[in-house]
Design a protein around this motif. Structure first.
Motif, mmCIF file in Angstrom:
data_model
loop_
_atom_site.group_PDB
_atom_site.id
_atom_site.type_symbol
_atom_site.label_atom_id
_atom_site.label_comp_id
_atom_site.label_asym_id
_atom_site.label_seq_id
_atom_site.Cartn_x
_atom_site.Cartn_y
_atom_site.Cartn_z
ATOM 1 N N LYS A 170 0.854 -1.184 0.000
ATOM 2 C CA LYS A 170 0.000 0.000 0.000
ATOM 3 C C LYS A 170 0.893 1.238 0.000
ATOM 4 N N TYR A 171 0.331 2.354 -0.407
ATOM 5 C CA TYR A 171 1.077 3.601 -0.396
ATOM 6 C C TYR A 171 1.011 4.242 0.986
ATOM 7 N N VAL A 172 2.122 4.817 1.399
ATOM 8 C CA VAL A 172 2.180 5.576 2.646
ATOM 9 C C VAL A 172 2.654 6.989 2.301
ATOM 10 N N ALA B 230 -11.346 5.125 15.815
ATOM 11 C CA ALA B 230 -11.178 5.730 14.486
ATOM 12 C C ALA B 230 -10.745 4.663 13.475
ATOM 13 N N ILE B 231 -9.762 3.858 13.844
ATOM 14 C CA ILE B 231 -9.265 2.813 12.932
ATOM 15 C C ILE B 231 -10.375 1.799 12.642
ATOM 16 N N ALA B 232 -11.117 1.424 13.688
ATOM 17 C CA ALA B 232 -12.199 0.448 13.501
ATOM 18 C C ALA B 232 -13.275 1.022 12.568
ATOM 19 N N HIS B 233 -13.614 2.296 12.763
ATOM 20 C CA HIS B 233 -14.627 2.920 11.893
ATOM 21 C C HIS B 233 -14.156 2.899 10.435
ATOM 22 N N ILE B 234 -12.909 3.283 10.211
ATOM 23 C CA ILE B 234 -12.397 3.372 8.835
ATOM 24 C C ILE B 234 -12.349 1.990 8.189
ATOM 25 N N ASN B 235 -11.846 1.003 8.918
ATOM 26 C CA ASN B 235 -11.749 -0.335 8.317
ATOM 27 C C ASN B 235 -13.123 -0.942 8.059
ATOM 28 N N ARG B 236 -14.119 -0.533 8.847
ATOM 29 C CA ARG B 236 -15.464 -1.077 8.657
ATOM 30 C C ARG B 236 -16.242 -0.314 7.589
ATOM 31 N N HIS B 237 -16.187 1.018 7.628
ATOM 32 C CA HIS B 237 -17.049 1.813 6.741
ATOM 33 C C HIS B 237 -16.327 2.352 5.517
ATOM 34 N N GLY B 238 -15.012 2.390 5.542
ATOM 35 C CA GLY B 238 -14.274 2.953 4.418
ATOM 36 C C GLY B 238 -14.291 2.028 3.219
ATOM 37 N N SER B 239 -13.679 2.496 2.140
ATOM 38 C CA SER B 239 -13.644 1.665 0.929
ATOM 39 C C SER B 239 -12.214 1.255 0.607
ATOM 40 N N HIS B 240 -11.320 1.322 1.603
ATOM 41 C CA HIS B 240 -9.920 0.898 1.411
ATOM 42 C C HIS B 240 -9.244 1.736 0.340
ATOM 43 N N HIS B 241 -9.644 2.999 0.234
ATOM 44 C CA HIS B 241 -9.077 3.880 -0.789
ATOM 45 C C HIS B 241 -7.972 4.724 -0.148
ATOM 46 N N THR B 242 -8.332 5.800 0.542
ATOM 47 C CA THR B 242 -7.326 6.714 1.097
ATOM 48 C C THR B 242 -7.832 7.284 2.411
ATOM 49 N N ASP B 243 -6.980 7.225 3.435
ATOM 50 C CA ASP B 243 -7.366 7.752 4.735
ATOM 51 C C ASP B 243 -6.171 8.414 5.391
ATOM 52 N N SER B 244 -6.445 9.526 6.083
ATOM 53 C CA SER B 244 -5.361 10.344 6.626
ATOM 54 C C SER B 244 -5.596 10.627 8.100
ATOM 55 N N ILE B 245 -4.528 10.611 8.879
ATOM 56 C CA ILE B 245 -4.604 11.022 10.284
ATOM 57 C C ILE B 245 -3.877 12.351 10.417
ATOM 58 N N VAL B 246 -4.423 13.250 11.246
ATOM 59 C CA VAL B 246 -3.695 14.466 11.572
ATOM 60 C C VAL B 246 -3.247 14.327 13.013
ATOM 61 N N THR B 247 -1.955 14.251 13.210
ATOM 62 C CA THR B 247 -1.430 14.054 14.568
ATOM 63 C C THR B 247 0.028 14.481 14.637
ATOM 64 N N ASP C 89 -6.399 -0.391 6.716
ATOM 65 C CA ASP C 89 -6.230 -1.299 5.573
ATOM 66 C C ASP C 89 -6.704 -0.605 4.285
ATOM 67 N N SER C 90 -5.996 0.434 3.893
ATOM 68 C CA SER C 90 -6.398 1.169 2.693
ATOM 69 C C SER C 90 -5.230 1.255 1.724
ATOM 70 N N SER C 91 -5.550 1.522 0.464
ATOM 71 C CA SER C 91 -4.492 1.511 -0.553
ATOM 72 C C SER C 91 -3.545 2.696 -0.374
ATOM 73 N N SER C 92 -4.023 3.787 0.232
ATOM 74 C CA SER C 92 -3.146 4.898 0.619
ATOM 75 C C SER C 92 -3.462 5.287 2.053
ATOM 76 N N VAL C 93 -2.424 5.360 2.888
ATOM 77 C CA VAL C 93 -2.593 5.848 4.258
ATOM 78 C C VAL C 93 -1.640 7.019 4.437
ATOM 79 N N MET C 94 -2.105 8.068 5.137
ATOM 80 C CA MET C 94 -1.349 9.316 5.190
ATOM 81 C C MET C 94 -1.260 9.850 6.609
#
Lengths: 418, 418
Positions: A407-409, B330-347, B361-366
């Motif tokens: 996957k892309y990071v 947050a991770i559980a919500h994304i893995n359940r409702h997301g489409s495994h496309h792109t997700d970003s954390i601001v921290t 578990d997405s093709s792009s994580v940021m």
């Protein structure tokens, strides 16, 4: 419970376990592998008893000797399973590997992380050791697995399933991370290959008809291996000693393996010089030769090859032999009649070698080496779950890395798109 | 000729052309790309006339304004096509790249060579510029392509097909290397996706229902992209200025793209501090907010989100907002409702960032970047044929490399298997 419901339950459990496996530490995965090995050792007698039951049922059902041999778990084979688990534990963990991070003009830094595929379904026949081989590779690569062995090995597989569960639990990993289908109902296969919500990829290991059926009916990607129609081409600039050694080894080292040569191609310029003595060596080793007209003109004792011979995976001491007029003809023959598995050229000519490896469309292409080297262990993958003759995802021997993707990071510092 | 025969003919021609394309030199492929660009420039007026015909037919058939807009080839869009061809010509050629050669204990040296996939089928809707974009990427990566555009753009596509043929011939490459399906018969799609003997992979570009249908019916692998339900998670240790910039940009930079944020997640510890002012900013930009109960307690003007909102790709100025109790939630919500496309954390928190990129578990994580960066150009791929939300073969933006695979190459010195 009906078989579809049962498979859905396995699928749901595998999907849940896959999440835990994806984050499992290398240490925990290795501990599980070693605990499975210990459980097999502890249950050695019970395993042999279960296997004896399978063998007895197999004999009663009239299974042929070859199948019964593959089914049998001798002490030696049990030792090999245990050693295999120890070896997989020592392999580097591919999961989480991060590579290729580069800054982009926008300021973000982009790279890739290696991740498990998710849930892998393995469908195989007779050999119960596949349960451990395939299960251990899926486990080490952070995947969950659903293993569907042949009905003839059900008692052995049930016992191995128990050892796997014991090992996973000992390491604190979900016992459902590697599940064995414990029903012999044939509908289980149909269910397994049509649950895209629970299974990410299918790896069939078995005969051509099984693999063709699965490819046709699967609703999920299949990493498959059909035939192994492999070639050795002796070029006009071949070193004769290398050519003889490679041609003999590629055919006679083992007859039943997919990387065994099935057709020998010889350049017309050197056929008269090398073919007669090579034919003699084959005959001395008990190999039946089936030649084209030009080959038979040089070696009249050869049988005549029919058109079908060029497309046949003998898996037996039979070799098709063809004299070709040029490198172009050799490449054309291989791309047309081969199975895109493994093909080797014997040559000292730089340009001929370079053209061969570039233009032959096979998952392994070789210069001056026996096709028998096409193998996960020989290539340094440490182990292999199969050899892919597909073009997408993985070609050739598939090891731990073939059970992962990337996957892309993106590492940023608050960047936004302009 | 019936449509199945027609598609078989295209398939057979593509398969033959693929062999020539796999060995085509980088120079010849680049010359073809530039010659296609020149042919489009020469035929600019004819192309505009053909496109006007498509637009007129489209209006007569009652196509909606958005579809008509995507169908239109303005001078600007024609210029962009021409520039695109020049850009693809400047990209490095992935074909033939050899990597990772290592000696093995047996004496053989094993590595990999990058090779084309073979024949790629592209199925798309309305936008005729895809004919050039997709065709040029297939050409540069040494593949043959069969392009099946929408019936509404048939006149434009026929004209572009002529330009492609002209360019290929000018470079001495087979004119059948990139073929456009010149029939509007819907059965052509069914035929294209069920010819594994001629087509190696299908790339559908279009709406979800098209892609779902193709995935269901295809007999060849599909590189597919379904939804883009992307998330931004504002962690408790977020820098508020970065969080605000990213949250606004990810939603409002463009509404209709697959890498646009559809759900904003905010850590409960900082929701009271950041959410009200962020909500105000969204409303000022015309974005409708749909919040969970906790979010609405802080911003009473928000509409209430229903369960469906968490699973919806709006592609519109609407944003779902949820307050979550922890990074785990947050991770559980994304893995359940997301489409495994792109997700970003601001921290600013090292461990939170590391866990997010590992466990989502997405093709792009940021980390600290706008989801809008998930794009082949932004990632440095030079171009993209699509964004894959699949797990095998390619994840995320798919560029030239995603249209290739790797075969094994073995260099020997006469070695045989012991």
């Amino acid at each position: 419970m009906d078989v579809n419901q049962y498979m859905q339950t396995l699928g749901r459990q595998a999907r849940e376990a896959a999440t835990a496996m994806a984050r499992a530490s290398t240490n925990d995965k290795n501990r599980a592998l070693l605990a499975i090995a210990a459980a097999i050792e502890e249950n050695r007698e019970a395993l042999k008893a279960a296997n004896a039951e399978d063998l007895e049922n197999g004999r009663a059902r009239g299974l042929d000797a070859a199948l019964l041999d593959r089914l049998e778990l001798t002490d030696g084979r049990i030792n090999t399973m245990i050693e295999g688990l120890h070896q997989v534990a020592t392999l580097p963990d591919p999961v989480g590997e991060m590579t290729d991070f580069k800054y982009r003009p926008s300021g973000i830094q982009v790279g890739k992380m290696r991740v498990p595929l998710g849930v892998i379904g393995i469908i195989y026949e007779s050999r119960p050791n596949v349960t451990i081989e395939a299960g251990s590779l899926c486990l080490k690569s952070g995947n969950a697995a659903i293993l569907r062995g042949g009905s003839e090995s059900i008692a052995s597989n049930r016992l191995l399933a128990g050892c796997i569960r014991t090992g996973l639990e000992a390491a604190g990993l979900p016992a459902t991370a590697v599940q064995v289908v414990e029903t012999t109902d044939r509908a289980a296969v149909g269910a397994l290959i049509t649950m895209p919500e629970f299974v990410d990829v299918i790896v069939p290991r078995g005969g051509k008809s099984l693999i063709e059926r699965i490819s046709r009916e699967a609703r999920v990607p299949v990493i498959k291996h059909l035939d192994g129609i492999c070639h050795v081409f002796i070029d006009k600039d071949a070193d004769f000693s290398k050519a003889t050694n490679i041609a003999i080894n590629a055919k006679t080292h083992r007859y039943g393996t997919c990387n065994t040569m099935e057709t020998l191609l010889v350049h017309a310029d050197v056929a008269a010089e090398i073919l007669p003595q090579l034919a003699e060596a084959y005959v001395a080793l008990g190999v039946e030769l089936r030649g084209c007209e030009d080959a038979r003109a040089l070696c009249p004792a050869m049988n005549a090859a029919s058109a079908e011979d060029w497309d046949t995976e003998y898996l037996a001491p039979i070799l098709a032999v063809r004299v070709v007029a040029s490198l172009d003809d050799a490449i054309a023959h291989i791309n047309r009649h081969g199975s895109h598995h493994t093909d080797s050229i014997v040559t000292e000519n730089y340009s001929a070698g370079r053209r061969f490896i570039t233009e032959v469309d096979s998952s392994s292409v070789m210069i001056n080496a026996s096709t028998r080297f096409a193998d996960g262990f020989e290539y340094g993958l440490g182990a292999e779950i199969g050899i892919s003759t597909d073009k997408i995802h993985a070609r050739g021997p598939v090891g731990l890395e073939g059970l992962t993707s990337q996957k892309y990071v993106v590492f940023g510092n608050g960047e936004v798109r302009q």
